[in-house]
Write a protein that holds these residues in place. Structure first.
Motif, PDB file in Angstrom:
ATOM      1  N   ASP A 256      44.520  30.935  30.076  1.00 34.15           N
ATOM      2  CA  ASP A 256      44.831  31.422  31.418  1.00 34.15           C
ATOM      3  C   ASP A 256      44.904  32.936  31.273  1.00 34.15           C
ATOM      4  OD1 ASP A 256      46.060  32.394  33.719  1.00 34.15           O
ATOM      5  OD2 ASP A 256      47.492  30.744  33.838  1.00 34.15           O
ATOM      6  N   LEU A 257      43.879  33.645  31.764  1.00 36.67           N
ATOM      7  CA  LEU A 257      43.813  35.089  31.573  1.00 36.67           C
ATOM      8  C   LEU A 257      45.055  35.802  32.099  1.00 36.67           C
ATOM      9  CD1 LEU A 257      40.840  34.596  30.774  1.00 36.67           C
ATOM     10  CD2 LEU A 257      40.275  36.627  32.065  1.00 36.67           C
ATOM     11  N   ALA A 258      45.567  35.376  33.262  1.00 33.68           N
ATOM     12  CA  ALA A 258      46.742  36.033  33.841  1.00 33.68           C
ATOM     13  C   ALA A 258      47.977  35.855  32.955  1.00 33.68           C
ATOM     14  CB  ALA A 258      47.010  35.509  35.244  1.00 33.68           C
TER      15      ALA A 258
ATOM     16  N   GLN B  72      39.605  56.955  23.873  1.00 32.70           N
ATOM     17  CA  GLN B  72      38.945  56.558  25.108  1.00 32.70           C
ATOM     18  C   GLN B  72      39.906  55.670  25.891  1.00 32.70           C
ATOM     19  OE1 GLN B  72      35.604  53.924  24.519  1.00 32.70           O
ATOM     20  NE2 GLN B  72      34.746  54.343  26.528  1.00 32.70           N
ATOM     21  N   ARG B  73      39.785  55.709  27.203  1.00 32.83           N
ATOM     22  CA  ARG B  73      40.597  54.836  28.051  1.00 32.83           C
ATOM     23  C   ARG B  73      39.681  54.095  29.020  1.00 32.83           C
ATOM     24  NH1 ARG B  73      44.653  56.375  32.781  1.00 32.83           N
ATOM     25  NH2 ARG B  73      45.750  54.387  32.930  1.00 32.83           N
ATOM     26  N   ARG B  74      39.964  52.822  29.204  1.00 33.02           N
ATOM     27  CA  ARG B  74      39.240  52.008  30.187  1.00 33.02           C
ATOM     28  C   ARG B  74      40.287  51.198  30.949  1.00 33.02           C
ATOM     29  NH1 ARG B  74      35.832  49.412  27.050  1.00 33.02           N
ATOM     30  NH2 ARG B  74      34.292  51.050  27.412  1.00 33.02           N
ATOM     31  N   VAL B  75      40.187  51.198  32.250  1.00 28.37           N
ATOM     32  CA  VAL B  75      41.092  50.399  33.076  1.00 28.37           C
ATOM     33  C   VAL B  75      40.253  49.363  33.819  1.00 28.37           C
ATOM     34  CG1 VAL B  75      42.768  50.409  34.959  1.00 28.37           C
ATOM     35  CG2 VAL B  75      42.694  52.340  33.353  1.00 28.37           C
ATOM     36  N   TRP B  76      40.464  48.103  33.451  1.00 23.80           N
ATOM     37  CA  TRP B  76      39.803  46.990  34.127  1.00 23.80           C
ATOM     38  C   TRP B  76      40.659  46.551  35.305  1.00 23.80           C
ATOM     39  CZ3 TRP B  76      35.119  44.907  33.440  1.00 23.80           C
ATOM     40  CH2 TRP B  76      34.457  45.093  32.225  1.00 23.80           C
ATOM     41  N   ARG B  77      40.003  46.264  36.413  1.00 23.61           N
ATOM     42  CA  ARG B  77      40.648  45.651  37.570  1.00 23.61           C
ATOM     43  C   ARG B  77      39.982  44.292  37.776  1.00 23.61           C
ATOM     44  NH1 ARG B  77      41.177  50.742  37.753  1.00 23.61           N
ATOM     45  NH2 ARG B  77      42.912  51.821  38.723  1.00 23.61           N
ATOM     46  N   LEU B  78      40.759  43.250  37.545  1.00 23.31           N
ATOM     47  CA  LEU B  78      40.230  41.886  37.587  1.00 23.31           C
ATOM     48  C   LEU B  78      40.673  41.168  38.853  1.00 23.31           C
ATOM     49  CD1 LEU B  78      40.980  40.745  33.928  1.00 23.31           C
ATOM     50  CD2 LEU B  78      39.031  42.015  34.792  1.00 23.31           C
ATOM     51  N   LYS B  79      39.857  40.231  39.260  1.00 28.85           N
ATOM     52  CA  LYS B  79      40.191  39.369  40.391  1.00 28.85           C
ATOM     53  C   LYS B  79      39.905  37.936  39.973  1.00 28.85           C
ATOM     54  CE  LYS B  79      40.346  40.377  44.616  1.00 28.85           C
ATOM     55  NZ  LYS B  79      41.656  40.146  45.205  1.00 28.85           N
ATOM     56  N   LYS B  80      40.940  37.082  40.091  1.00 28.62           N
ATOM     57  CA  LYS B  80      40.795  35.661  39.787  1.00 28.62           C
ATOM     58  C   LYS B  80      40.264  34.948  41.022  1.00 28.62           C
ATOM     59  CE  LYS B  80      43.285  31.673  38.043  1.00 28.62           C
ATOM     60  NZ  LYS B  80      44.572  31.169  37.557  1.00 28.62           N
ATOM     61  N   LEU B  81      39.181  34.188  40.835  1.00 22.63           N
ATOM     62  CA  LEU B  81      38.571  33.414  41.915  1.00 22.63           C
ATOM     63  C   LEU B  81      38.779  31.930  41.637  1.00 22.63           C
ATOM     64  CD1 LEU B  81      35.218  35.436  41.998  1.00 22.63           C
ATOM     65  CD2 LEU B  81      37.263  35.831  43.390  1.00 22.63           C
ATOM     66  N   ASP B  82      38.274  31.083  42.491  1.00 19.64           N
ATOM     67  CA  ASP B  82      38.377  29.632  42.289  1.00 19.64           C
ATOM     68  C   ASP B  82      37.495  29.178  41.128  1.00 19.64           C
ATOM     69  OD1 ASP B  82      40.098  29.384  44.447  1.00 19.64           O
ATOM     70  OD2 ASP B  82      38.492  28.959  45.878  1.00 19.64           O
ATOM     71  N   GLY B  83      37.851  28.039  40.546  1.00 17.24           N
ATOM     72  CA  GLY B  83      37.013  27.397  39.540  1.00 17.24           C
ATOM     73  C   GLY B  83      36.947  28.120  38.208  1.00 17.24           C
ATOM     74  N   GLY B  84      37.982  28.889  37.860  1.00 16.90           N
ATOM     75  CA  GLY B  84      37.989  29.582  36.573  1.00 16.90           C
ATOM     76  C   GLY B  84      37.106  30.814  36.535  1.00 16.90           C
ATOM     77  N   ARG B  85      36.631  31.262  37.699  1.00 21.11           N
ATOM     78  CA  ARG B  85      35.765  32.444  37.746  1.00 21.11           C
ATOM     79  C   ARG B  85      36.594  33.708  37.946  1.00 21.11           C
ATOM     80  NH1 ARG B  85      32.530  32.871  41.949  1.00 21.11           N
ATOM     81  NH2 ARG B  85      33.889  31.581  43.217  1.00 21.11           N
ATOM     82  N   TYR B  86      36.072  34.811  37.419  1.00 21.32           N
ATOM     83  CA  TYR B  86      36.708  36.118  37.549  1.00 21.32           C
ATOM     84  C   TYR B  86      35.637  37.166  37.813  1.00 21.32           C
ATOM     85  CZ  TYR B  86      40.864  34.078  35.394  1.00 21.32           C
ATOM     86  OH  TYR B  86      41.960  33.304  35.126  1.00 21.32           O
ATOM     87  N   THR B  87      36.037  38.232  38.510  1.00 18.85           N
ATOM     88  CA  THR B  87      35.206  39.427  38.620  1.00 18.85           C
ATOM     89  C   THR B  87      36.040  40.595  38.127  1.00 18.85           C
ATOM     90  OG1 THR B  87      35.883  39.868  40.900  1.00 18.85           O
ATOM     91  CG2 THR B  87      33.851  38.574  40.580  1.00 18.85           C
ATOM     92  N   GLY B  88      35.345  41.660  37.754  1.00 19.95           N
ATOM     93  CA  GLY B  88      36.069  42.823  37.274  1.00 19.95           C
ATOM     94  C   GLY B  88      35.271  44.097  37.428  1.00 19.95           C
ATOM     95  N   THR B  89      36.002  45.198  37.530  1.00 20.37           N
ATOM     96  CA  THR B  89      35.382  46.513  37.600  1.00 20.37           C
ATOM     97  C   THR B  89      36.143  47.458  36.681  1.00 20.37           C
ATOM     98  OG1 THR B  89      36.757  47.187  39.477  1.00 20.37           O
ATOM     99  CG2 THR B  89      34.598  46.230  39.992  1.00 20.37           C
ATOM    100  N   ALA B  90      35.455  48.504  36.250  1.00 21.25           N
ATOM    101  CA  ALA B  90      36.042  49.607  35.491  1.00 21.25           C
ATOM    102  C   ALA B  90      35.158  50.820  35.744  1.00 21.25           C
ATOM    103  CB  ALA B  90      36.110  49.278  34.000  1.00 21.25           C
ATOM    104  N   ASP B  91      35.700  52.003  35.550  1.00 17.10           N
ATOM    105  CA  ASP B  91      34.941  53.222  35.855  1.00 17.10           C
ATOM    106  C   ASP B  91      33.634  53.333  35.089  1.00 17.10           C
ATOM    107  OD1 ASP B  91      36.812  53.982  37.711  1.00 17.10           O
ATOM    108  OD2 ASP B  91      37.845  55.390  36.376  1.00 17.10           O
TER     109      ASP B  91
END
Length: 182
Positions: A41-43, A94-113
């Protein structure tokens, strides 16, 4: 068996073998790990502070860079932030900030600069597969490199990560990490 029938049989056998060969070359899917435990569970895992140690290897397998990452992670509902601070063996940071979104069915999306577009991920069982394009600085230029990133939860504190980097379908190298939850 006449010559024409033999040619049809040989042709069909070659076609069948070629199809089987292509199927045999296909990589794993996240569904292959659906029954594996413990369930990722990623969260839950990416919540709090984690340390990661890793290496980048070139296509020959030679270690090119070693690094340590401190990750500060948090979630609000279905939205997560993974704030990563990298320290490389040559002293660069280096720094990276991921912004994740949990969707239905175990799917996720994410963005970073430094990610082009949106990363797409799928979790099942103890595994997570994440695909994205990273804008990577190389010799004063920025190139887009595709990542096929796999994570495997080993226990409540440890996760292993292996990512293959490619450009135009050509394998450039791999990133291997071990995550440890504090």
């Amino acid at each position: 068996m006449n010559k024409r029938t033999l040619l049809v049989v040989v042709g069909a056998t070659v076609a069948l073998a070629a199809t089987g060969g292509l199927t045999g070359c296909a990589g794993p899917t996240v569904a292959d790990y659906a029954a594996e435990q413990p369930t990722l569970d990623l969260a839950r895992y990416f919540n709090g502070t984690l340390d990661a140690h890793g290496v980048f290897t070139d296509r020959s397998g030679k270690v090119v860079k070693r690094f340590h990452v401190v990750m500060k992670c948090s979630w609000q509902g279905h939205d997560g932030v993974l704030d990563e601070d990298f320290t490389y063996s040559d002293g660069t940071k280096q720094r990276r900030v991921w912004r994740l979104k949990k969707l239905d069915g175990g799917r996720y999306t994410g963005t970073a600069d430094d990610v082009s577009g949106e990363a797409q991920g799928q979790a099942a069982g103890n595994a997570f597969n994440w695909r994205y394009t990273l804008r990577l600085p190389v010799d004063g230029k920025v190139i887009d490199v595709q990542f096929d990133d796999w994570m495997y939860l080993m226990d409540e504190r440890v996760m292993l990560n292996k990512a293959v980097m490619s450009k135009f379908g050509v394998r450039l190298g791999e990133v291997t990490l071990s995550f440890y939850k504090r």
